[in-house]
Motif scaffolding. Structure first.
Motif, PDB file in Angstrom:
ATOM      1  N   GLU A  77       0.802  -1.242   0.035  1.00 13.45           N
ATOM      2  CA  GLU A  77       0.123   0.051  -0.029  1.00 13.45           C
ATOM      3  C   GLU A  77       0.822   1.369  -0.072  1.00 13.45           C
ATOM      4  O   GLU A  77       0.435   2.258  -0.539  1.00 13.45           O
ATOM      5  CB  GLU A  77      -0.958   0.009   1.371  1.00 13.45           C
ATOM      6  CG  GLU A  77      -1.984   1.165   1.393  1.00 13.45           C
ATOM      7  CD  GLU A  77      -3.028   1.051   2.480  1.00 13.45           C
ATOM      8  OE1 GLU A  77      -3.816   1.994   2.484  1.00 13.45           O
ATOM      9  OE2 GLU A  77      -2.731   0.020   3.256  1.00 13.45           O
ATOM     10  N   ARG A  78       1.975   1.238   0.407  1.00 16.35           N
ATOM     11  CA  ARG A  78       2.865   2.505   0.729  1.00 16.35           C
ATOM     12  C   ARG A  78       3.398   2.847  -0.767  1.00 16.35           C
ATOM     13  O   ARG A  78       3.761   3.870  -0.842  1.00 16.35           O
ATOM     14  CB  ARG A  78       4.218   2.092   1.480  1.00 16.35           C
ATOM     15  CG  ARG A  78       5.327   1.042   0.766  1.00 16.35           C
ATOM     16  CD  ARG A  78       6.442   1.010   1.623  1.00 16.35           C
ATOM     17  NE  ARG A  78       7.523   0.069   1.200  1.00 16.35           N
ATOM     18  CZ  ARG A  78       7.585  -1.145   1.172  1.00 16.35           C
ATOM     19  NH1 ARG A  78       6.769  -1.822   2.014  1.00 16.35           N
ATOM     20  NH2 ARG A  78       8.657  -1.878   0.698  1.00 16.35           N
ATOM     21  N   PHE A  79       3.101   2.148  -1.574  1.00 17.67           N
ATOM     22  CA  PHE A  79       3.416   2.505  -3.127  1.00 17.67           C
ATOM     23  C   PHE A  79       2.542   3.573  -3.477  1.00 17.67           C
ATOM     24  O   PHE A  79       2.638   4.444  -4.397  1.00 17.67           O
ATOM     25  CB  PHE A  79       3.377   1.460  -4.147  1.00 17.67           C
ATOM     26  CG  PHE A  79       4.672   0.687  -4.233  1.00 17.67           C
ATOM     27  CD1 PHE A  79       5.083   0.024  -2.902  1.00 17.67           C
ATOM     28  CD2 PHE A  79       5.317   0.193  -5.280  1.00 17.67           C
ATOM     29  CE1 PHE A  79       6.291  -0.696  -2.906  1.00 17.67           C
ATOM     30  CE2 PHE A  79       6.406  -0.485  -5.320  1.00 17.67           C
ATOM     31  CZ  PHE A  79       6.997  -0.930  -4.191  1.00 17.67           C
ATOM     32  N   LEU A  80       1.372   3.536  -2.932  1.00 18.26           N
ATOM     33  CA  LEU A  80       0.214   4.874  -3.383  1.00 18.26           C
ATOM     34  C   LEU A  80       0.368   6.094  -2.694  1.00 18.26           C
ATOM     35  O   LEU A  80      -0.358   6.843  -2.973  1.00 18.26           O
ATOM     36  CB  LEU A  80      -1.054   4.116  -2.974  1.00 18.26           C
ATOM     37  CG  LEU A  80      -1.554   3.014  -3.807  1.00 18.26           C
ATOM     38  CD1 LEU A  80      -2.817   2.197  -3.382  1.00 18.26           C
ATOM     39  CD2 LEU A  80      -1.841   3.542  -5.211  1.00 18.26           C
ATOM     40  N   LYS A  81       1.367   6.306  -1.594  1.00 16.42           N
ATOM     41  CA  LYS A  81       1.587   7.458  -0.772  1.00 16.42           C
ATOM     42  C   LYS A  81       2.041   8.617  -1.876  1.00 16.42           C
ATOM     43  O   LYS A  81       1.560   9.790  -1.601  1.00 16.42           O
ATOM     44  CB  LYS A  81       2.515   7.366   0.231  1.00 16.42           C
ATOM     45  CG  LYS A  81       2.111   6.307   1.440  1.00 16.42           C
ATOM     46  CD  LYS A  81       3.062   6.322   2.427  1.00 16.42           C
ATOM     47  CE  LYS A  81       2.675   5.448   3.779  1.00 16.42           C
ATOM     48  NZ  LYS A  81       3.918   5.360   4.813  1.00 16.42           N
ATOM     49  N   SER A  82       2.981   8.051  -2.710  1.00 19.92           N
ATOM     50  CA  SER A  82       3.331   9.339  -3.688  1.00 19.92           C
ATOM     51  C   SER A  82       2.908   9.350  -5.051  1.00 19.92           C
ATOM     52  O   SER A  82       3.300  10.286  -5.940  1.00 19.92           O
ATOM     53  CB  SER A  82       4.974   9.422  -3.405  1.00 19.92           C
ATOM     54  OG  SER A  82       5.323   9.350  -2.068  1.00 19.92           O
ATOM     55  N   LEU A  83       2.265   8.181  -5.368  1.00 18.63           N
ATOM     56  CA  LEU A  83       1.894   8.245  -6.837  1.00 18.63           C
ATOM     57  C   LEU A  83       0.508   7.711  -6.769  1.00 18.63           C
ATOM     58  O   LEU A  83      -0.317   6.850  -6.184  1.00 18.63           O
ATOM     59  CB  LEU A  83       2.704   7.013  -7.356  1.00 18.63           C
ATOM     60  CG  LEU A  83       4.055   7.185  -7.720  1.00 18.63           C
ATOM     61  CD1 LEU A  83       4.655   5.694  -8.256  1.00 18.63           C
ATOM     62  CD2 LEU A  83       4.350   7.992  -8.476  1.00 18.63           C
ATOM     63  N   SER A  84      -0.252   8.618  -7.568  1.00 20.05           N
ATOM     64  CA  SER A  84      -1.876   8.454  -7.715  1.00 20.05           C
ATOM     65  C   SER A  84      -2.174   7.302  -8.617  1.00 20.05           C
ATOM     66  O   SER A  84      -1.386   7.143  -9.632  1.00 20.05           O
ATOM     67  CB  SER A  84      -2.708   9.798  -8.209  1.00 20.05           C
ATOM     68  OG  SER A  84      -2.168  10.032  -9.352  1.00 20.05           O
ATOM     69  N   ILE A  85      -3.047   6.799  -8.866  1.00 18.96           N
ATOM     70  CA  ILE A  85      -3.462   5.778  -9.881  1.00 18.96           C
ATOM     71  C   ILE A  85      -3.838   6.256 -11.066  1.00 18.96           C
ATOM     72  O   ILE A  85      -3.135   5.717 -12.039  1.00 18.96           O
ATOM     73  CB  ILE A  85      -5.088   5.099  -9.076  1.00 18.96           C
ATOM     74  CG1 ILE A  85      -4.622   4.248  -8.041  1.00 18.96           C
ATOM     75  CG2 ILE A  85      -5.478   4.410 -10.418  1.00 18.96           C
ATOM     76  CD1 ILE A  85      -5.868   3.392  -7.677  1.00 18.96           C
ATOM     77  N   PRO A  86      -4.191   7.529 -11.120  1.00 16.69           N
ATOM     78  CA  PRO A  86      -4.450   8.024 -12.587  1.00 16.69           C
ATOM     79  C   PRO A  86      -2.958   8.346 -13.219  1.00 16.69           C
ATOM     80  O   PRO A  86      -2.698   8.011 -14.484  1.00 16.69           O
ATOM     81  CB  PRO A  86      -4.932   9.401 -12.265  1.00 16.69           C
ATOM     82  CG  PRO A  86      -5.720   9.194 -11.182  1.00 16.69           C
ATOM     83  CD  PRO A  86      -5.234   8.233 -10.431  1.00 16.69           C
ATOM     84  N   LEU A  87      -1.967   8.910 -12.403  1.00 16.18           N
ATOM     85  CA  LEU A  87      -0.583   9.080 -12.902  1.00 16.18           C
ATOM     86  C   LEU A  87       0.182   7.673 -13.175  1.00 16.18           C
ATOM     87  O   LEU A  87       0.704   7.656 -14.184  1.00 16.18           O
ATOM     88  CB  LEU A  87       0.275   9.662 -11.810  1.00 16.18           C
ATOM     89  CG  LEU A  87       1.561  10.077 -12.032  1.00 16.18           C
ATOM     90  CD1 LEU A  87       1.837  10.846 -13.418  1.00 16.18           C
ATOM     91  CD2 LEU A  87       2.545  10.724 -11.062  1.00 16.18           C
ATOM     92  N   LEU A  88      -0.202   6.671 -12.411  1.00 16.92           N
ATOM     93  CA  LEU A  88       0.368   5.200 -12.485  1.00 16.92           C
ATOM     94  C   LEU A  88       0.044   4.662 -13.918  1.00 16.92           C
ATOM     95  O   LEU A  88       0.496   4.061 -14.737  1.00 16.92           O
ATOM     96  CB  LEU A  88       0.188   4.371 -11.444  1.00 16.92           C
ATOM     97  CG  LEU A  88       0.926   4.682 -10.173  1.00 16.92           C
ATOM     98  CD1 LEU A  88       0.508   3.919  -9.068  1.00 16.92           C
ATOM     99  CD2 LEU A  88       2.485   4.056 -10.477  1.00 16.92           C
TER     100      LEU A  88
END
Length: 219
Positions: A95-106
């Motif tokens: 889950e920590r991978f989502l702290k700095s990267l939003s799903i739309p950006l990914l």
């Protein structure tokens, strides 16, 4: 690899991203088999559990540290995979991978990999992501927040290179250099800290992505 790259050119048709139990990539039209996974990761998962009509496989990449670092297992990377009908259906990262990267950006970054240049000779794939402006580009601070202290930092003058090293756990929970090795590196500006490029190497296969913005391409 080529078939997967071609699918990325139409990301919405072939994939989905959600945050149901971490950062989960869903394969709508799966092309990777369980044998492909075992080949890529040089072995079977550390655990296998029932998951609906399929199985939940778990692999763990243990982060390697120098003698001066003490983060324990806080920044290990457990990877969950849903296998159904002998196909990889989902892959989940912490889950920590989502702290700095939003799903739309990914989604946009992954879609850009659909135009990757693949070299069978050098076993590499390179792509480029163009953001609207610098606020879309992750920073070295984002990387450290997600992955912890780098194994090594190389001073490149105007840029810095953050290097991370991981060994895959075996069935007994041991991780040594004899096991599968994952290398990650991030090149970022020394002053603004924006990423210039990212790369990784696993099983002798190199993946890389360069970052730029519309601001720089129009200058």
């Amino acid at each position: 690899m080529l078939e997967l790259r071609d699918q990325l050119t139409d990301f919405e048709t072939n994939f989905d991203l959600n945050d149901e139990r971490g950062l989960t990539l869903v394969f709508k039209n799966p092309v990777l088999s369980s044998d492909d996974v075992i080949w890529l990761l040089k072995g079977s998962p550390v655990s296998v559990k029932p998951e609906g009509e399929g199985q939940l496989w778990t692999y763990v990449f243990q982060k390697q540290h120098t003698v001066f670092q003490d983060e324990g297992d806080a920044f290990d990377i457990p990877i969950l995979m849903v296998i159904q009908n002998d196909k990889l259906m989902e892959i989940t990262f912490p889950e920590r991978f989502l702290k700095s990267l939003s799903i739309p950006l990914l989604k946009k970054m992954l879609a850009s990999m659909g135009n990757a240049d693949i070299s069978k000779l050098s076993r590499s794939a390179s792509s480029k992501y163009t953001g609207t402006d610098s606020t879309e580009i992750p920073t070295s601070d984002n990387v450290i927040e997600t992955l912890g202290v780098p194994y090594e930092v190389e001073n490149l003058g105007e840029n810095s290179k953050l290097y991370y090293l991981y060994y895959l756990e075996d069935a007994l929970g041991n991780a040594t250099s004899d096991n599968l090795t994952l290398e990650l590196w991030f090149v970022a500006g020394t002053e603004n800290k924006n990423l210039k490029s990212v790369g990784g190497k696993i099983r002798g296969i190199k993946l890389s992505m360069d970052f730029e913005t519309l601001e720089t391409t129009t200058q």
